[in-house]
Motif scaffolding. Sequence first.
Motif, PDB file in Angstrom:
ATOM      1  N   GLU A  63      75.786 -42.527   8.644  1.00 52.51           N
ATOM      2  CA  GLU A  63      76.739 -41.480   8.337  1.00 52.51           C
ATOM      3  C   GLU A  63      76.067 -40.412   7.477  1.00 52.51           C
ATOM      4  N   PRO A  64      76.418 -39.148   7.685  1.00 51.07           N
ATOM      5  CA  PRO A  64      75.912 -38.118   6.751  1.00 51.07           C
ATOM      6  C   PRO A  64      76.610 -38.236   5.408  1.00 51.07           C
ATOM      7  N   GLY A  65      75.965 -37.728   4.373  1.00 48.24           N
ATOM      8  CA  GLY A  65      76.577 -37.725   3.054  1.00 48.24           C
ATOM      9  C   GLY A  65      76.341 -39.019   2.301  1.00 48.24           C
ATOM     10  N   PRO A  66      77.047 -39.198   1.175  1.00 46.66           N
ATOM     11  CA  PRO A  66      76.833 -40.363   0.325  1.00 46.66           C
ATOM     12  C   PRO A  66      77.133 -41.675   1.053  1.00 46.66           C
ATOM     13  N   LEU A  67      76.480 -42.736   0.588  1.00 50.91           N
ATOM     14  CA  LEU A  67      76.681 -44.058   1.168  1.00 50.91           C
ATOM     15  C   LEU A  67      78.103 -44.531   0.905  1.00 50.91           C
ATOM     16  N   THR A  68      78.742 -45.039   1.952  1.00 48.59           N
ATOM     17  CA  THR A  68      80.088 -45.602   1.854  1.00 48.59           C
ATOM     18  C   THR A  68      80.044 -47.082   2.204  1.00 48.59           C
ATOM     19  N   GLN A  69      81.156 -47.761   1.920  1.00 51.44           N
ATOM     20  CA  GLN A  69      81.239 -49.157   2.334  1.00 51.44           C
ATOM     21  C   GLN A  69      81.063 -49.282   3.849  1.00 51.44           C
ATOM     22  N   ALA A  70      81.681 -48.406   4.604  1.00 43.99           N
ATOM     23  CA  ALA A  70      81.550 -48.459   6.061  1.00 43.99           C
ATOM     24  C   ALA A  70      80.091 -48.281   6.477  1.00 43.99           C
ATOM     25  N   GLY A  71      79.402 -47.338   5.858  1.00 43.25           N
ATOM     26  CA  GLY A  71      77.996 -47.115   6.179  1.00 43.25           C
ATOM     27  C   GLY A  71      77.115 -48.279   5.768  1.00 43.25           C
ATOM     28  N   LEU A  72      77.429 -48.902   4.636  1.00 48.48           N
ATOM     29  CA  LEU A  72      76.669 -50.053   4.162  1.00 48.48           C
ATOM     30  C   LEU A  72      76.726 -51.190   5.170  1.00 48.48           C
ATOM     31  N   TRP A  73      77.933 -51.535   5.613  1.00 56.00           N
ATOM     32  CA  TRP A  73      78.070 -52.689   6.501  1.00 56.00           C
ATOM     33  C   TRP A  73      77.558 -52.378   7.906  1.00 56.00           C
ATOM     34  N   ALA A  74      77.660 -51.126   8.319  1.00 54.61           N
ATOM     35  CA  ALA A  74      77.084 -50.754   9.614  1.00 54.61           C
ATOM     36  C   ALA A  74      75.564 -50.907   9.593  1.00 54.61           C
ATOM     37  N   ALA A  75      74.925 -50.484   8.501  1.00 52.16           N
ATOM     38  CA  ALA A  75      73.473 -50.611   8.392  1.00 52.16           C
ATOM     39  C   ALA A  75      73.051 -52.075   8.354  1.00 52.16           C
ATOM     40  N   LEU A  76      73.786 -52.893   7.609  1.00 55.46           N
ATOM     41  CA  LEU A  76      73.458 -54.315   7.551  1.00 55.46           C
ATOM     42  C   LEU A  76      73.661 -54.978   8.908  1.00 55.46           C
ATOM     43  N   GLN A  77      74.714 -54.608   9.597  1.00 55.22           N
ATOM     44  CA  GLN A  77      74.962 -55.179  10.918  1.00 55.22           C
ATOM     45  C   GLN A  77      73.804 -54.886  11.870  1.00 55.22           C
ATOM     46  N   ASP A  78      73.295 -53.699  11.834  1.00 57.62           N
ATOM     47  CA  ASP A  78      72.191 -53.326  12.726  1.00 57.62           C
ATOM     48  C   ASP A  78      70.881 -54.013  12.341  1.00 57.62           C
ATOM     49  N   TRP A  79      70.687 -54.282  11.046  1.00 59.26           N
ATOM     50  CA  TRP A  79      69.390 -54.783  10.573  1.00 59.26           C
ATOM     51  C   TRP A  79      69.310 -56.295  10.455  1.00 59.26           C
ATOM     52  N   LEU A  80      70.400 -56.967  10.146  1.00 60.37           N
ATOM     53  CA  LEU A  80      70.376 -58.374   9.742  1.00 60.37           C
ATOM     54  C   LEU A  80      69.634 -59.232  10.766  1.00 60.37           C
ATOM     55  N   PRO A  81      68.560 -59.908  10.357  1.00 59.15           N
ATOM     56  CA  PRO A  81      67.782 -60.715  11.295  1.00 59.15           C
ATOM     57  C   PRO A  81      68.489 -62.025  11.638  1.00 59.15           C
ATOM     58  N   PRO A  82      68.139 -62.640  12.760  1.00 56.29           N
ATOM     59  CA  PRO A  82      68.680 -63.971  13.065  1.00 56.29           C
ATOM     60  C   PRO A  82      68.116 -65.012  12.108  1.00 56.29           C
ATOM     61  N   HIS A  83      68.802 -66.148  12.048  1.00 56.04           N
ATOM     62  CA  HIS A  83      68.367 -67.294  11.242  1.00 56.04           C
ATOM     63  C   HIS A  83      68.220 -66.939   9.768  1.00 56.04           C
ATOM     64  N   THR A  84      69.182 -66.184   9.284  1.00 57.60           N
ATOM     65  CA  THR A  84      69.192 -65.763   7.885  1.00 57.60           C
ATOM     66  C   THR A  84      70.220 -66.577   7.110  1.00 57.60           C
ATOM     67  N   ALA A  85      69.867 -66.965   5.894  1.00 62.05           N
ATOM     68  CA  ALA A  85      70.864 -67.484   4.960  1.00 62.05           C
ATOM     69  C   ALA A  85      71.430 -66.277   4.218  1.00 62.05           C
ATOM     70  N   LEU A  86      72.656 -65.890   4.543  1.00 59.67           N
ATOM     71  CA  LEU A  86      73.272 -64.699   3.960  1.00 59.67           C
ATOM     72  C   LEU A  86      74.209 -65.127   2.840  1.00 59.67           C
ATOM     73  N   LEU A  87      73.846 -64.780   1.609  1.00 59.40           N
ATOM     74  CA  LEU A  87      74.676 -65.099   0.451  1.00 59.40           C
ATOM     75  C   LEU A  87      75.397 -63.837   0.007  1.00 59.40           C
ATOM     76  N   ALA A  88      76.678 -63.957  -0.252  1.00 58.73           N
ATOM     77  CA  ALA A  88      77.467 -62.796  -0.662  1.00 58.73           C
ATOM     78  C   ALA A  88      78.386 -63.201  -1.800  1.00 58.73           C
ATOM     79  N   ASP A  89      78.327 -62.459  -2.889  1.00 61.91           N
ATOM     80  CA  ASP A  89      79.101 -62.800  -4.072  1.00 61.91           C
ATOM     81  C   ASP A  89      80.559 -62.387  -3.907  1.00 61.91           C
ATOM     82  N   ALA A  90      81.414 -63.004  -4.710  1.00 60.01           N
ATOM     83  CA  ALA A  90      82.850 -62.721  -4.656  1.00 60.01           C
ATOM     84  C   ALA A  90      83.106 -61.233  -4.889  1.00 60.01           C
ATOM     85  N   GLY A  91      84.036 -60.681  -4.132  1.00 59.24           N
ATOM     86  CA  GLY A  91      84.366 -59.265  -4.275  1.00 59.24           C
ATOM     87  C   GLY A  91      83.967 -58.470  -3.059  1.00 59.24           C
ATOM     88  N   THR A  92      83.538 -57.223  -3.283  1.00 56.77           N
ATOM     89  CA  THR A  92      83.206 -56.357  -2.153  1.00 56.77           C
ATOM     90  C   THR A  92      82.115 -56.965  -1.282  1.00 56.77           C
TER      91      THR A  92
END
Length: 545
Positions: free
Chosen positions: A352-381
């Motif tokens: 997305e153009p402009g500042p990073l948003t939550q939508a842009g963050l998760w779109a970028a992670l979705q495109d990049w996240l490799p297979p066979h990853t242990a994905l840890l995510a803390d409580a909250g956003t």
Amino acid sequence: MSVAAYLAARLRQLGVEHLFGLPGDFNLALLDALLDGTGLTWVGSTNELNAAYAADGYARVRGFGALVTTYGVGELSAINGVAGSFAESVPLVQITGAPATTAARAGSLTHHTLADGDFGHFARAYAEVTAAAEVLTEQHAADQIDRVLAAALRESQPGYLSVPVDVATARVSAARLEIPLRRPESDSQALAAFTAALGEHLRGAQLTLLAGHLARRRDLGQVLRRIADSGLARVAALLGAKGLLDERHPASLGVYIGGFTADDDVRQAVEQAESLVVVGAVFSDLVTGMFTHDLDLTRAVVLDLHQARVGLAEFPGVELADAVAALADLVDRAGRAPLPAPAASPVPSTAEPGPLTQAGLWAALQDWLPPHTALLADAGTAYYGAAGLALPEGTELIGQPIWSSIGYTLPALLGVQLAEPARRPVLLIGDGAAQLTVQEFATLARRHPAPVVLVLNNAGYTVERAIRSPDAVYQDITPWAWPELLRALGGEGVRTATVRTGEQLRTALADSAPDRVTVIEAVLDRDDVPPLLGAIARGLSATRS
């Protein structure tokens, strides 16, 4: 052999290779014996709470974990982490080095006590958050160790052992080590009766399985895959089991979160299932979308740790793993059906153009996240944004949807890496959460220099702002210079970047070297939240108004 050596041997039998914790004067003899030629490796943590979180992460991957603290000040520092393991059904043992039995009998006014002569305060506290708790005695130490470890295995919850300094080096017989500790087996008659009732109940029906976190604790991913491969069942997961079945599998429905389920077709597939089988589920508030799930469990097959139910008929003594194996055998005998078309891979998105948003963050992670990853995510956003990702093959989501203790995942990442060093983990953690446990980054970087760490800098407690009083002073935190801090903690081998746009985030992710710690500070608007978290926050706000 010594009591400590006996305990070490039992831990090795359970697959434990690492001990987390801190030394203290009451556990030094215990530590010496635990580590003397036993095959256990010491992992010193920066504080006891972090050690408990690390042992929890280790146990989620290995099946069992262990930490060692000193009496009073150390064990109380760890108790929040152990309580989280209890809530989230994680089997581990908290081992405390305690004052000598003579001091306890005499009621000595010893340091690290409450100076009231009562040495039992902390063992009683741990009895509230463990499956079993024991203060070892010289006469019965081996039996007590076995009882606590067996209970932790059986209940998939922590155990507690308090080891007085004189008992740690006392001698016990090694003979009973020839009898391994195992989870209980099902009552054969109950299992046969359940299998017959299950076959009759499911005859000719299209199955929908709903897996909870206990299915993960019992390591049922492969057998669920076997059921899914038959083409006769579809599989959905509650949040604690996201990724247990590959989400690209044709039979995978993804995550079910009650009324907050992102795809209405998935919600209907679960709630209107012809025959619903619930596998190891705990229907807590955040997992069910604030209790918006609409499931008639009186008509479902419900498989719990130690009993099964077919409609209203209960079968105590049927273990979860055996019940799922029986289901798989029934499916195998029913033959195979054509699998539906494989789930489409997400279409790569553009920044997305402009500042990073939550939508842009998760779109970028979705495109990049490799297979066979242990994905840890803390409580909250972090966690509720990650819940919306379509996970690639072999990737699982690790977090605390029930206990939800912020800061948990950074030390847990250390445990996950040591338990399964071949997998490169990715950590997503908010700035507020990271401030609680950031010291453990030093241990992490020294022990295994490979993870990708994203610090989501949204200027405070965004999850709490979404619930109530977004402008209150208590929602703010002191801003930290994250790149500089983490380089100082982790050393020269840490690669850091601060990103403020989607394009910068994609570049930083692409540049993350597989042999170095990569830390990315992602700067986000303080009030921007993922859609799922927004819905949950509104639900929490409504219950507290």
